[in-house]
Design a protein around this motif. Sequence first.
Motif, PDB file in Angstrom:
ATOM      1  N   LEU A  76       6.937  -3.251  -7.696  1.00  0.00           N
ATOM      2  CA  LEU A  76       7.073  -2.013  -6.685  1.00  0.00           C
ATOM      3  C   LEU A  76       8.358  -1.221  -6.835  1.00  0.00           C
ATOM      4  CD1 LEU A  76       6.434  -4.483  -3.396  1.00  0.00           C
ATOM      5  CD2 LEU A  76       4.792  -3.154  -4.928  1.00  0.00           C
ATOM      6  N   PRO A  77       8.147   0.363  -6.882  1.00  0.00           N
ATOM      7  CA  PRO A  77       9.131   1.328  -7.044  1.00  0.00           C
ATOM      8  C   PRO A  77       9.846   1.376  -5.729  1.00  0.00           C
ATOM      9  CG  PRO A  77       6.856   2.291  -6.630  1.00  0.00           C
ATOM     10  CD  PRO A  77       6.718   0.703  -6.568  1.00  0.00           C
ATOM     11  N   PHE A  78      10.907   0.412  -5.344  1.00  0.00           N
ATOM     12  CA  PHE A  78      11.529   0.468  -4.125  1.00  0.00           C
ATOM     13  C   PHE A  78      12.467   1.584  -4.068  1.00  0.00           C
ATOM     14  CE2 PHE A  78      10.710  -4.205  -4.514  1.00  0.00           C
ATOM     15  CZ  PHE A  78       9.899  -4.488  -3.305  1.00  0.00           C
ATOM     16  N   ALA A  79      13.220   1.712  -5.092  1.00  0.00           N
ATOM     17  CA  ALA A  79      14.206   3.044  -5.063  1.00  0.00           C
ATOM     18  C   ALA A  79      13.343   4.441  -4.950  1.00  0.00           C
ATOM     19  CB  ALA A  79      14.935   3.219  -6.392  1.00  0.00           C
ATOM     20  N   SER A  80      12.235   4.502  -5.470  1.00  0.00           N
ATOM     21  CA  SER A  80      11.305   5.552  -5.250  1.00  0.00           C
ATOM     22  C   SER A  80      10.830   5.712  -3.820  1.00  0.00           C
ATOM     23  CB  SER A  80      10.141   5.668  -6.182  1.00  0.00           C
ATOM     24  OG  SER A  80      10.477   5.650  -7.320  1.00  0.00           O
ATOM     25  N   ILE A  81      10.576   4.536  -3.043  1.00  0.00           N
ATOM     26  CA  ILE A  81      10.272   4.470  -1.687  1.00  0.00           C
ATOM     27  C   ILE A  81      11.220   5.161  -0.862  1.00  0.00           C
ATOM     28  CG2 ILE A  81       9.547   3.061   0.215  1.00  0.00           C
ATOM     29  CD1 ILE A  81       8.222   1.220  -1.671  1.00  0.00           C
ATOM     30  N   ALA A  82      12.602   4.936  -1.100  1.00  0.00           N
ATOM     31  CA  ALA A  82      13.548   5.177  -0.232  1.00  0.00           C
ATOM     32  C   ALA A  82      13.712   6.884  -0.319  1.00  0.00           C
ATOM     33  CB  ALA A  82      14.919   4.500  -0.583  1.00  0.00           C
ATOM     34  N   VAL A  83      13.663   7.290  -1.574  1.00  0.00           N
ATOM     35  CA  VAL A  83      13.838   8.693  -2.037  1.00  0.00           C
ATOM     36  C   VAL A  83      12.779   9.452  -1.455  1.00  0.00           C
ATOM     37  CG1 VAL A  83      14.258  10.404  -3.704  1.00  0.00           C
ATOM     38  CG2 VAL A  83      15.189   8.173  -3.950  1.00  0.00           C
ATOM     39  N   THR A  84      11.613   9.172  -1.407  1.00  0.00           N
ATOM     40  CA  THR A  84      10.548   9.778  -1.006  1.00  0.00           C
ATOM     41  C   THR A  84      10.396   9.919   0.523  1.00  0.00           C
ATOM     42  OG1 THR A  84       9.035   9.161  -2.897  1.00  0.00           O
ATOM     43  CG2 THR A  84       8.029   9.984  -1.128  1.00  0.00           C
ATOM     44  N   ASP A  87       0.780  -1.116   0.086  1.00  0.00           N
ATOM     45  CA  ASP A  87      -0.081   0.122   0.068  1.00  0.00           C
ATOM     46  C   ASP A  87       0.835   1.189  -0.058  1.00  0.00           C
ATOM     47  OD1 ASP A  87      -2.083  -1.632  -0.048  1.00  0.00           O
ATOM     48  OD2 ASP A  87      -2.627  -1.504   2.142  1.00  0.00           O
ATOM     49  N   LEU A  88       2.002   1.058   0.811  1.00  0.00           N
ATOM     50  CA  LEU A  88       2.888   2.341   0.802  1.00  0.00           C
ATOM     51  C   LEU A  88       3.401   2.660  -0.626  1.00  0.00           C
ATOM     52  CD1 LEU A  88       4.564   4.312   2.261  1.00  0.00           C
ATOM     53  CD2 LEU A  88       6.404   2.671   2.539  1.00  0.00           C
ATOM     54  N   ALA A  89       3.938   1.475  -1.391  1.00  0.00           N
ATOM     55  CA  ALA A  89       4.466   1.780  -2.527  1.00  0.00           C
ATOM     56  C   ALA A  89       3.391   2.306  -3.529  1.00  0.00           C
ATOM     57  CB  ALA A  89       4.914   0.374  -3.136  1.00  0.00           C
ATOM     58  N   LYS A  90       2.165   1.628  -3.563  1.00  0.00           N
ATOM     59  CA  LYS A  90       0.854   2.164  -4.443  1.00  0.00           C
ATOM     60  C   LYS A  90       0.752   3.863  -4.165  1.00  0.00           C
ATOM     61  CE  LYS A  90      -3.836   1.239  -5.858  1.00  0.00           C
ATOM     62  NZ  LYS A  90      -5.041   0.283  -5.590  1.00  0.00           N
ATOM     63  N   LEU A 123       2.690  12.947   3.339  1.00  0.00           N
ATOM     64  CA  LEU A 123       3.106  12.544   4.808  1.00  0.00           C
ATOM     65  C   LEU A 123       1.978  11.979   5.727  1.00  0.00           C
ATOM     66  CD1 LEU A 123       5.279  12.309   6.890  1.00  0.00           C
ATOM     67  CD2 LEU A 123       4.804  14.723   7.624  1.00  0.00           C
ATOM     68  N   LYS A 124       0.836  12.573   5.507  1.00  0.00           N
ATOM     69  CA  LYS A 124      -0.251  11.955   6.530  1.00  0.00           C
ATOM     70  C   LYS A 124      -0.815  10.797   5.996  1.00  0.00           C
ATOM     71  CE  LYS A 124      -1.837  16.468   7.668  1.00  0.00           C
ATOM     72  NZ  LYS A 124      -3.079  17.584   7.639  1.00  0.00           N
ATOM     73  N   THR A 125      -0.546  10.484   4.596  1.00  0.00           N
ATOM     74  CA  THR A 125      -1.271   9.443   3.852  1.00  0.00           C
ATOM     75  C   THR A 125      -0.379   8.115   4.268  1.00  0.00           C
ATOM     76  OG1 THR A 125      -1.947  10.753   2.278  1.00  0.00           O
ATOM     77  CG2 THR A 125      -1.822   8.285   1.704  1.00  0.00           C
ATOM     78  N   VAL A 126       1.056   8.293   4.247  1.00  0.00           N
ATOM     79  CA  VAL A 126       1.953   7.061   4.398  1.00  0.00           C
ATOM     80  C   VAL A 126       2.242   6.968   5.772  1.00  0.00           C
ATOM     81  CG1 VAL A 126       3.118   7.730   2.156  1.00  0.00           C
ATOM     82  CG2 VAL A 126       4.110   8.548   4.396  1.00  0.00           C
ATOM     83  N   GLN A 127       1.880   7.593   6.795  1.00  0.00           N
ATOM     84  CA  GLN A 127       2.274   7.537   8.069  1.00  0.00           C
ATOM     85  C   GLN A 127       1.503   6.216   8.726  1.00  0.00           C
ATOM     86  OE1 GLN A 127       1.069  11.280  10.012  1.00  0.00           O
ATOM     87  NE2 GLN A 127       3.324  11.964  10.331  1.00  0.00           N
ATOM     88  N   PRO A 128       0.359   5.941   8.346  1.00  0.00           N
ATOM     89  CA  PRO A 128      -0.040   4.689   9.109  1.00  0.00           C
ATOM     90  C   PRO A 128       0.753   3.449   8.308  1.00  0.00           C
ATOM     91  CG  PRO A 128      -1.927   6.121   8.018  1.00  0.00           C
ATOM     92  CD  PRO A 128      -0.414   6.831   7.560  1.00  0.00           C
ATOM     93  N   TYR A 129       0.954   3.413   7.179  1.00  0.00           N
ATOM     94  CA  TYR A 129       1.636   2.038   6.624  1.00  0.00           C
ATOM     95  C   TYR A 129       3.008   2.004   7.293  1.00  0.00           C
ATOM     96  CZ  TYR A 129      -1.980   3.102   3.430  1.00  0.00           C
ATOM     97  OH  TYR A 129      -3.100   3.526   2.788  1.00  0.00           O
ATOM     98  N   VAL A 130       3.765   3.123   7.428  1.00  0.00           N
ATOM     99  CA  VAL A 130       5.250   3.309   7.795  1.00  0.00           C
ATOM    100  C   VAL A 130       5.045   2.802   9.172  1.00  0.00           C
ATOM    101  CG1 VAL A 130       7.184   4.743   8.432  1.00  0.00           C
ATOM    102  CG2 VAL A 130       6.005   4.951   6.068  1.00  0.00           C
TER     103      VAL A 130
END
Length: 953
Positions: free
Chosen positions: A84-92, A40-43, A55-62
């Motif tokens: 899954l865009p793993f590299a994009s996850i880290a940068v974001t 869900d975080l990746a999506k 930031l508010k959207t990803v906080q629950p998943y993190v």
Amino acid sequence: MTIEQMAMATKIGSFLAKLGSKQAVELTKQVTDSTKAVFDLAKTIKEKPLDGELLKTVQPYVGQMSSLLDVLNSPLGLMVKEVLPFASIAVTLLNLVCEATKKEPTLEECMALVVQSAYLDSVREFLTEIDLSKIQASQASDAVRRQIQKLGEFELQDDDARTAILFFHESEIAKAFSAVLEARLTEVGCSDVRRSAELVARNTNHHIQTALAGMGEKVNPVVKWFSTGGQEKFEQYLSIEEYLRDVISPDSTIQVLRDRWRVFNEPFTLKEIYVPIEAQFIDKNGEVEDRDWVVLEEWAKAWLNQPNQNKVLFIQGHPGRGKSVFCRMFAEWVRVNEHPNWTPILIRLRDVQNLEKDFEETLRKAVNKDFASSDNGWLSDRNTRFLFLLDGFDELLMQGRTSSGLEEFLEQIERFQRRCQENSEKGHLVLVTGRTLSLQSIESRMPSNLERLEIVEMSSKLREQWFAKWAQLVGSQRTNAFKQFLQSEQCPERVRELAREPLLLFLLAAMHRDEKLKLSSFKGAEGIQAKILIYEKTIDWVLTEQRPDMLNRDLTELEVEDLRSILTEAGLASVQAGGESAPISMIEARLKSNANVQKLLEEARHRLNDNPLRNALAAFYVKPGKGGSVEFVHKSFGEFLCAERLKDAIESWIEPGRKRDRFYVPTEQLHREIYDLLGSPVLSKEIVEYLMELLKRSNWFKPLELFERLNEFYELWCEGEFIDASPENLPQEKMRSLREQQPDQKRTLGLRQVDVYTGYNVLILLLELHQYAQDRKEFKEKIVFHPSGQLAEGEEHTSRLLQIISYGDCIELGGFRVIVGDFLAFANLSNANLSNANLSNANFYRANLSNANLSNANLSNANFYRANLSGADLSSTDFFRTDFLRADLFRANLFCANLFYADLCSADLYCANLASANLSKINWNEETNWEEVHGLDTAQNIPIALKQQLGLE
């Protein structure tokens, strides 16, 4: 761990908590699956822009995840399916942390996220390369799930973060990740999980560079790292990937490189026709080991990944056995299956212009790519282990052709491999291929860290595999007809044997497919005769069936012969140029005197408005080479055509003259042509074998006349008549023409080299004629060649040959031994003075050395089978591992001779002097004649069994 180290440590999961909030804690109660949280975080990151709402959207998943590696709990196929865009996850996430905390993260905090995303990208890349249908599509077990969850507690310290940036596979975090991955792969039924985990870890290095390249300016620790060399490292890896794409991969978009994977002019590629080859083990003495054959590819794969590997793999084989094809196929397998664990570098040694004193510099220039030329530490990058495949040991250019050059090159490889084992920064390996004959002169001095295998003929099982592939290309009916051709009683045994050589098997099959092969053609053909017939029919086949557009018309018989002349001239040029390739300018220069050829080419030029010579050469498996040159697809073609060119010349030399002239070619012109044709290293063992058989089959071959003309030249050459002549003499003329025809050659032959090669080549032909006459009554008394000159009245020995040997030493020590040593069988060297000469590995099969002076000479590993050494002075001579099987040593003086490991089986030692000789580990049998042998009481290291046999104890 010190207090300072603890302060610098970061748990890779705790860093995610910086994005948490009270609202997030409440929301996480709705999220029960940490794996689903990662998806869900990746999506979310993929679909939503980077702003305050994200930031508010990803906080629950993190808040629900222990680490990004929680995704490994899911069925592994989902990682490939969902992309899954793993590299994009880290940068974001890093950018979100900067926004949330209003301060930049530390280096270890940055890497805590980067290594997770990069590692998962590497895992996904690995999964795309395997067959997912063969692994279980299941969730992780509770035991593995707990291992994955514990990764979130892994503490990344500052020094390990820095190691992970440059050498991830050596870091502590890599070991932790690999242990979990091995457990997960084992659980789903993967094989060889340790190697797979190592490959994923090494490949993570590349994905880390990709992730770092996308970092924003706010991530200052990473930006600073880039400013101090990180970008250069990334560009180096990119250069390696481009090399693999353009040079190793058969799917390269570069047409010329893709054509290298074609099988001659056929529409299919090597992969479609290639079958594995088998090999036998060779010991350090060049003898076949008593071990089962191995499939070379499978054995090489195991060798590559053997722990603490420190051996150079040397693969030898006869022409056409598949050495070069193996190198290309194995390099591609390594690229697909082992990179970046191993990175293949394929170097054709015939393309190496200069052998540097520093082997690493030779490699740098041979690779000729940015990752090698722009980085002095390219061989010390711990992220990269190269497998260097050096193809064609026997095809090194001029300066490496003599034994000392080849020996020095092997010693360089030995030192390089040893240093790689001793230096943890250099884990590279070397694989070398070469013709079997290329090692004979240096066999006793081979490096100790070579693992030697020799390619054997195709077994019935492998040939059936080849037939199955051939059937897919040409159909079962044609394939079965060809198999019946080979099984016919009318098919000579030699042809059936040659059909177990990959190259000749293809030629036979292709000609049979085109209905150009008949059993009647091979009637009575045995040995080399059968091989020559195959090559001759191949030439006829391509000239009539596989012509390019310029020749797709009816050709007269004369025009076909003219085209054949072009090919033979190209064959000679390729050999004179030092390998398979020949400059177009060199071939053009050689054809200027042929009026018929010039007329044919001029007509083609007007018709096609194109280079007619290049098009004509395309008629026979010739392809573009470097710098305006062409090269034969296989070296054997050039060698055979070279032999045909020499045969044509020799026939013209003995053609009767008109009126009062005995020969059509006058003496002065003969001498000029001899220097033109033989003034370079032309006469290899293979070419001489072809040439002599072609001459024997010729209706115009006159052995006596040829012997007389060549012997007259040899006498003059020995006296220095040609090199001492003025103003411009024949050696100078040939030297100048070679330099004009090969302007790009960095190291051409000089005046002395041209003269030495010419004389040595004529000497080889005279030795071959002398041998030819031995079994023919009409010539045995007339063709008698004395290489060292005939004994004059009052002389005990003749020294001409010793002077000739010394003359060769002035251009390269041991030159005579390497160039002429294989051709001394049946030689008449009686009364010759060869004292102190180096003739190790020479072939004196049935030679006459009676009363010769060989004192203090080096004759180790020489072959004296059935040789006549009666009355010879062999005192203080080195005969280490020398073969005296059935040799005549009657009254020979072996005082102080070294016979260590010598084979004296069935030798006649009657009245020989063995005083102070070293007899350690000699071999003898019941037929060895020890009667009246002198000096055994002072001989050293006499075997106990021999003492007992002779009653000495």
